[in-house]
Design an enzyme around this catalytic site. Structure first.
Site, PDB file in Angstrom:
ATOM      1  N   ASP A  51     -46.841  33.135  30.292  1.00 48.20           N
ATOM      2  CA  ASP A  51     -45.750  33.089  29.242  1.00 48.20           C
ATOM      3  C   ASP A  51     -44.318  33.428  28.639  1.00 48.20           C
ATOM      4  O   ASP A  51     -44.271  34.719  30.025  1.00 48.20           O
ATOM      5  CB  ASP A  51     -46.703  33.158  27.995  1.00 48.20           C
ATOM      6  CG  ASP A  51     -47.869  32.417  27.815  1.00 48.20           C
ATOM      7  OD1 ASP A  51     -48.151  31.240  28.281  1.00 48.20           O
ATOM      8  OD2 ASP A  51     -49.017  32.827  27.389  1.00 48.20           O
ATOM      9  N   TYR A 110     -53.874  42.075  35.506  1.00 47.15           N
ATOM     10  CA  TYR A 110     -52.980  42.358  34.505  1.00 47.15           C
ATOM     11  C   TYR A 110     -52.975  44.087  33.389  1.00 47.15           C
ATOM     12  O   TYR A 110     -54.507  44.361  33.688  1.00 47.15           O
ATOM     13  CB  TYR A 110     -53.715  41.300  32.730  1.00 47.15           C
ATOM     14  CG  TYR A 110     -52.475  39.906  33.083  1.00 47.15           C
ATOM     15  CD1 TYR A 110     -51.637  39.865  33.690  1.00 47.15           C
ATOM     16  CD2 TYR A 110     -53.651  38.888  34.017  1.00 47.15           C
ATOM     17  CE1 TYR A 110     -50.629  37.785  33.278  1.00 47.15           C
ATOM     18  CE2 TYR A 110     -52.976  37.551  34.117  1.00 47.15           C
ATOM     19  CZ  TYR A 110     -51.754  36.989  33.822  1.00 47.15           C
ATOM     20  OH  TYR A 110     -51.654  35.595  34.193  1.00 47.15           O
TER      21      TYR A 110
END
Lengths: 236, 236
Positions: A51, A110
């Site tokens: 994003d 992540y």
């Protein structure tokens, strides 16, 4: 000839990774523009999207190169000269013709970085500043996410996916100097899943997270801000 | 009641410090907008302008506060909550009514940061990456700028100033870990003067810099990029 590119990028400068019609200021848009200038008109396929504001220390994508581009070190050098400073090609490697950056990916990792240090404007793109964080509680609860779960209640609404089940292989939190790092490794993640899981870890009790995960209750979770999130590894 | 605000900002997020009609995304525009929301409709006066992309670890500005704002710690807290993360108020102090952020300033200091480390997208907003820097040569030549000089050949063209003479009190370069820091302290600087001096130090010989400074020759100098530059102190 198919190659995989390993990228690092500063998400502050992009409207997300995915190409958009409205702007070229996306990670893949920038890369495709520069490739086009080199006569390589190719759609770039990435392992997954990140994003707006989310960083990557390692994102992987693939393209098919015309055969006259055979010197990968040279191509890397040329690309890094032409790309904007917020996007860097770390490595270009030959891969098999059936390699697919997205579908061949087995694991994705992540990191999410939080600090309770005093706010300063030079780090605010890169970490999430919070006044108070209970590391012990996060360490106790983060394990709830490990395993195969239906994460439908940890997904940005409006997402369109076939299945909302994902397997989280590892999830843990640790302190490194002034920073608290939350690490997640899975076969894949839903849209905004990590930001929602971090948001839950910061605001919900163990029972509430468990209920949200079981689908027995639905809490409104605020996703943690994008600027603390880094895509850090793709395993094939 | 006049107060001085000490600011730090990440210049990446602003179109320079000075308010502009076209955008509110300037340092002073952002500050004035937030003050307005608090009912403080005031033009903010800064010690001087910084260009787009230039940072400040300490910028000083002044405003006149309505008398009911008497708790400076509270005001600082409220402002920092409302301001965007790229702009931070470090301190607010009472000053005399005739204090003027710009005209009362006696000395201004800037740092310029260069590194020969391998480029990475997370530092590129904050330092200037160069493949090769001759620190010894910079250290030998930077002293040429010290003293009172007419800096008209180290000024962005189109600038409109009464005098192009400035006094540089101190100028030196040093290495700190992987970074080369160039430090300049003067009574004031012309538009883009430091970026042009750094540009000259990186590309011109000692004789060429001297000739450019004496006005006996005119070399075309490329200003060093803004992202390596930090306004670091104002002395009153």
């Amino acid at each position: 000839m198919r190659v995989a590119l390993h990228l690092a990028y500063n998400g502050t400068h992009f409207f997300g990774s995915q190409t958009q019609k409205e702007t070229s200021k996306t990670v893949l848009g920038e890369l495709e523009n520069v490739l086009k200038k080199l006569g390589i008109e190719q759609k770039v396929v990435a392992s997954g999207r990140t994003d707006k504001g989310v960083h990557a220390t390692m994102q992987v994508c693939h393209i098919d190169l015309p055969p006259y581009w055979d010197d990968m070190e040279k191509l890397k050098k040329v690309l890094n000269k032409m790309l904007c400073d917020a996007l860097h090609v770390k490595k270009i490697i030959h891969v098999k013709d059936d390699f697919h950056a997205r579908y061949s990916a087995k694991k994705r990792s992540y990191r999410y970085i939080i600090t309770t240090k005093q706010k300063n404007p030079f780090e605010s793109d890169f970490v999430t500043f919070l006044e108070d964080v209970n590391l012990q509680q996060i360490q106790q609860n983060i394990g709830l996410f490990v395993g195969e779960h239906d994460f439908r209640q940890f997904m940005k609404t409006g997402s369109d996916v076939k299945s909302t089940t994902r397997i989280i292989y590892r999830a843990f939190a640790y302190q490194h100097k002034d920073y608290i790092v939350l690490y997640f490794e899975a076969n894949g993640f839903l849209r905004s899943q990590i930001r929602l899981m971090v948001g839950a870890l910061l605001t919900l009790t163990k029972d509430a997270i468990q209920a949200q995960l079981n689908g027995t209750k639905k809490y409104k979770i605020k996703p943690a801000p994008p600027n603390g999130l880094y895509l850090s590894k793709i395993k094939y």
